[in-house]
Write an enzyme that holds these catalytic residues in place. Structure first.
Site, PDB file in Angstrom:
ATOM      1  N   ASP A  46       0.865  -1.175   0.000  1.00  0.00           N
ATOM      2  CA  ASP A  46       0.000   0.000   0.000  1.00  0.00           C
ATOM      3  C   ASP A  46       0.904   1.229   0.000  1.00  0.00           C
ATOM      4  O   ASP A  46       1.596   1.504   0.984  1.00  0.00           O
ATOM      5  CB  ASP A  46      -0.885  -0.023   1.245  1.00  0.00           C
ATOM      6  CG  ASP A  46      -1.921   1.097   1.261  1.00  0.00           C
ATOM      7  OD1 ASP A  46      -1.723   2.111   0.570  1.00  0.00           O
ATOM      8  OD2 ASP A  46      -2.911   0.971   2.014  1.00  0.00           O
ATOM      9  N   HIS A  47       0.878   1.983  -1.094  1.00  0.00           N
ATOM     10  CA  HIS A  47       1.811   3.100  -1.241  1.00  0.00           C
ATOM     11  C   HIS A  47       1.461   4.274  -0.323  1.00  0.00           C
ATOM     12  O   HIS A  47       2.244   5.213  -0.206  1.00  0.00           O
ATOM     13  CB  HIS A  47       1.855   3.565  -2.698  1.00  0.00           C
ATOM     14  CG  HIS A  47       3.246   3.882  -3.165  1.00  0.00           C
ATOM     15  ND1 HIS A  47       4.181   4.506  -2.371  1.00  0.00           N
ATOM     16  CD2 HIS A  47       3.854   3.660  -4.361  1.00  0.00           C
ATOM     17  CE1 HIS A  47       5.303   4.658  -3.042  1.00  0.00           C
ATOM     18  NE2 HIS A  47       5.145   4.143  -4.256  1.00  0.00           N
ATOM     19  N   ARG A  48       0.312   4.247   0.313  1.00  0.00           N
ATOM     20  CA  ARG A  48       0.008   5.274   1.317  1.00  0.00           C
ATOM     21  C   ARG A  48       0.842   5.052   2.571  1.00  0.00           C
ATOM     22  O   ARG A  48       1.188   6.007   3.284  1.00  0.00           O
ATOM     23  CB  ARG A  48      -1.476   5.225   1.696  1.00  0.00           C
ATOM     24  CG  ARG A  48      -2.454   5.514   0.582  1.00  0.00           C
ATOM     25  CD  ARG A  48      -3.883   5.289   1.048  1.00  0.00           C
ATOM     26  NE  ARG A  48      -4.101   3.907   1.486  1.00  0.00           N
ATOM     27  CZ  ARG A  48      -5.243   3.454   2.004  1.00  0.00           C
ATOM     28  NH1 ARG A  48      -6.268   4.289   2.142  1.00  0.00           N
ATOM     29  NH2 ARG A  48      -5.369   2.202   2.369  1.00  0.00           N
TER      30      ARG A  48
END
Length: 468
Positions: A438-440
């Site tokens: 998850d790039h967040r």
């Protein structure tokens, strides 16, 4: 006195379940905690025990029916005391999954504090309530049996089985369901099993003889039970299967994950010859005698070690509170292909397990999942997952995150390939790792370091000494 038993919440706020089969029939006498039905939630198959000792007067739902939580499913004729446990509490065996790996507090509404098979308490206690029942605030929340007017014999709701004149044909629940789907009256089928037990083959042979008591109404209803070759031509070229149970839950979870968490995927191909050599040595060692060791065992251990240096991969994005929750424990999820669909049961506190304990936990987890007996508690609370696509001969892929997790690792097949080794080309055992995150929560640098650490461990297991 007639009492109704309403369908309890068997999972984490799930609103419905499917009645798979009844273990009893109208007119049967049951004891307290006797299993009366098998139901499937969106996560697992669960056996329902009887909350009363008495006689079954009505089964309100047919097998294959989707029932909302709180809806009556069975009625009992009981003595005045109801045969229930003290204070109206549900029986101790309520809502436990068959062969489940976790123990639960006696509560039909949901699951209380979970105790793992190792005896360690779970890090959090969880309780759930049934939407259709408002519990008293001073008492333990349970599904309260509802008293109804006595059934008048001259006008019964459900026609009782005449147990005094003829015994119900002996068969198993799956066979009874198959017979119902095919429109076969079991009383007309001769059983060839032990003691006259009617088997699946008996029903199929009866159908093959053309002696159906009712037409097959839905091809989809029997597509999972009977091979296409055993069916009479239906005049169509399509098979329609209702979207329900595990498949429905998985689809909703994958859509939510794909359109909520921005996925990024990285790939790393590694020479795992040293790891495979280590695996071969461990299999012949006395310490691991009797344990099932696979490449997954060592990859799982590598993931747990790499997480110590890269804790951001073991976290969750919490939208409601606008917080990033980083876990100081690892509940390691393992994707498992089962007859009911894809499930991801997890090993609680996997980071505290030795390699022996991890091997044992993985074996038990996969065997239970493939048997469709995973307990709902073991399907929730995961913090990071592994999917082994290599068992299907696949090298790499882009795995979708399990909702609520920051990363998932896909391990590909181990293949012998020409590879650069000590400045020469040699035949080596090679594996490709695919990491989605998850790039967040995880930056490219963090994801890359985590994947590189796993690769370094698998390329040279001795590197663990420099990491712990």
């Amino acid at each position: 006195m007639i009492k109704e038993f309403r369908l309890p919440d068997l999972g984490e706020g799930l609103t419905e379940s499917e009645i798979l089969s009844w273990k009893v029939a109208v007119g049967d006498t049951v004891t307290l905690n006797q299993v009366i039905a098998e139901v499937e939630t969106a996560k697992a198959v669960v056996e329902l025990p009887s909350p009363f000792a008495g006689v079954i007067t009505a089964l309100h739902e047919e097998p294959g029916t989707i029932v909302e939580v709180g809806k009556p499913i069975v009625s009992f004729e009981v003595a005045d005391d109801g045969g229930a446990s003290p204070s109206g509490a549900a029986p101790a065996g309520a809502a436990t999954a068959a062969a489940g790996t976790a123990k639960r507090e006696p509560n039909l509404v949901g699951y209380g504090a979970v105790v793992e098979s190792s005896g360690r308490p779970a890090r959090r206690a969880r309780t759930f309530t049934t939407p259709a029942v408002e519990p008293d605030k001073t008492e333990t929340p349970v599904v309260e049996p509802v008293e109804t007017e006595p059934v008048r014999l001259e006008n019964p709701v459900v026609e009782p089985v005449e147990t005094d004149t003829a015994e119900r044909p002996r068969s198993t629940p799956p066979v009874r369901k198959l017979a119902k789907d095919l429109g076969v009256e079991l009383a007309a089928v001769a059983g060839t099993g032990a003691g006259g037990l009617i088997t699946r083959e008996d029903v199929q042979n009866f159908v093959g003889g053309g002696e159906l008591s009712a037409p097959v109404r839905h091809l989809s209803a029997v597509s999972d039970s009977v091979s296409p070759a055993g069916l009479a031509p239906q005049g169509g070229r399509e098979v329609r299967t209702p979207i329900k149970g595990v498949r429905k839950f998985t689809a909703a979870a994958m859509v939510a994950s794909a359109f909520t968490a921005p996925h990024a995927t990285e790939f790393l191909t590694v020479d795992v010859t040293p790891t495979m050599d280590l695996l071969a040595k461990l299999k012949t060692s006395r310490a691991f005698s009797g344990y099932k060791l696979t490449p997954l065992t060592l990859v799982a251990k590598a993931v747990l070690i790499a997480l110590r240096r890269n804790p951001s991969l073991n976290s969750r994005w919490e939208e409601a509170s606008q917080e990033i929750v980083q876990f100081n424990y690892v509940n390691l999820g393992i994707a498992a292909a089962t007859p009911r669909g894809l499930t991801v049961p997890n090993i609680k506190d996997a980071d505290t397990l030795s390699l022996l304990e991890l091997s044992e936990a993985l074996t038990g987890l996969t065997e239970t999942a493939r048997a469709g007996k995973t307990a709902p508690a073991d399907l929730s609370g995961g913090t990071i997952s592994i999917t082994n696509i290599g068992v299907f001969g696949i090298d790499a892929g882009t795995p979708i995150l399990n909702p609520g997790e920051a990363a998932i690792l896909a391990m590909g097949a181990v293949r012998k390939m020409p590879w650069e080794f000590q400045d020469e080309v040699a035949l080596r055992q090679v594996m490709t790792l695919s990491l989605s995150f998850d790039h967040r929560l995880v930056d490219g640098e963090q994801g890359s370091r985590f994947l590189a650490d796993i690769g370094a461990i698998l390329a040279e297991p001795g590197m663990v000494l420099t990491m712990v």
